[in-house]
Write a protein that holds these residues in place. Structure first.
Motif: not given
Lengths: 213, 213
Positions: A67, A100, A103-105, A108, A166, B67, B100, B104-105
């Motif tokens: 991660q 984030l 990295a999240c929205d 992925p 990021c 976030q 995460l 994230c995944d």
């Protein structure tokens, strides 16, 4: 301590960790994982990373860290200089929110395993590209005013933070997919400025041993 | 300081923030955002959160935090007790990696906007459910040995951490979609144990003012 980074040249998540390691001045061995050939699903790699995702960072004692953002936080806590987060808690919140958001929205939704899954559902390449553009644009529309508000050269302030860590790979990815950056001048400027930093330039996909010739 | 949380009862990301606020003993006002009715795309909400996503946490001075994981890190830094991260950097890395992995995944691939997008691409409900199951199972397969390794009641150790903060809502979501938890006994046990904590139970979707009757 010798660190070993299992990486793939174009993938965003190991690109982030390369930037972080380089900014902290931490040397590491580079082991390429050929994602196109499916090496991430090999028995040997799966034993390192049960998600079959890159990166994996192996410590000298064999411990495996996964991660990317948790690896970056660990780097920040164990090697505080130069800092990749500001000091003030609300500033740190803003930097992490930008990181984030990417990295999240964004990321992925668009990585290789998702594009393969969409292909398996019958989406052709133009439809997959439209999917990628949609989520990058959706994220960048919200990220642009944040960078415009906080940037003084870099994405937040005048030194690199985990926001740049990021954003730089995400802008590289957007460029690969032909996303028009004209609506995002603050993001584009911050990514360009960060890309000139020698430690960040050294982490660029084209400068990795497994880069396509 | 009066905090205002813009939340939706069933959504994972505001559920995380409710758990964090409750564990830290921080009172807050609750403003529901009706995601099914599309209230997150209203002009008023968009002004708070340019991503049109929940949660948004508004501070007394009007500053808006977005976030969920960056809000949790900010809570941890500004209200250290009780800690939601262990002390040792490698332990913190492990907790954040579990958080995460979910944030994230798994979660971004299955939230409402993605299911709507897939519907727009012609995927019917069984195909959308198969998509959701795929990514939850994909993530839980890798999360299960991590929880099994580190859990002593909670996901990491014997007190709640940000790993539980992310895992509890994801297990709730898996249950909504009928994912079989039998292959994931460590995750299921940790989520059940965490769910008994009064602060975490109070954050459950069914205990929110906008819960469906």
């Amino acid at each position: 301590m010798t660190l070993t980074l299992h990486s793939a040249w174009r993938a965003s998540a190991p690109y982030r960790v390369r930037i972080g390691l380089n900014l902290k001045g931490v040397a590491y061995d580079y082991v390429p994982v050929d994602l196109v050939a499916g090496q991430q699903r090999s028995e040997a790699y799966h034993a390192l990373n049960a998600q079959n995702l890159v990166p994996s960072l192996v410590l000298e004692d064999g411990r495996v860290l996964t991660q990317s953002l948790s690896i970056l936080e660990w780097l920040e806590e164990t090697r505080p200089e130069p800092p990749l987060l500001p000091k003030n808690p609300l500033d740190r919140q803003a930097v992490r929110a930008m990181a984030l958001l990417v990295a999240c929205d964004i990321h992925p939704l668009n990585n290789l395993r998702i594009l393969k899954a969409l292909s398996g559902l019958g989406l052709d390449e133009p439809a997959r590209n439209a999917w990628v553009h949609r989520w990058i644009n959706d994220g960048f529309v919200a990220l642009e005013p944040m960078v415009a508000r906080y940037s003084r050269g870099y994405a937040f302030g005048d030194t690199p933070t985990i926001a740049d860590v990021c954003i730089v790979p995400q802008v590289y990815n957007a460029s690969r997919f032909g996303v028009d950056m004209a609506p995002y001048p603050a993001i584009a400027a911050a990514a360009a400025r960060a890309g000139e930093h020698p430690a960040i330039a050294a982490a660029h996909p084209n400068n990795q041993p497994d880069a396509a010739k």
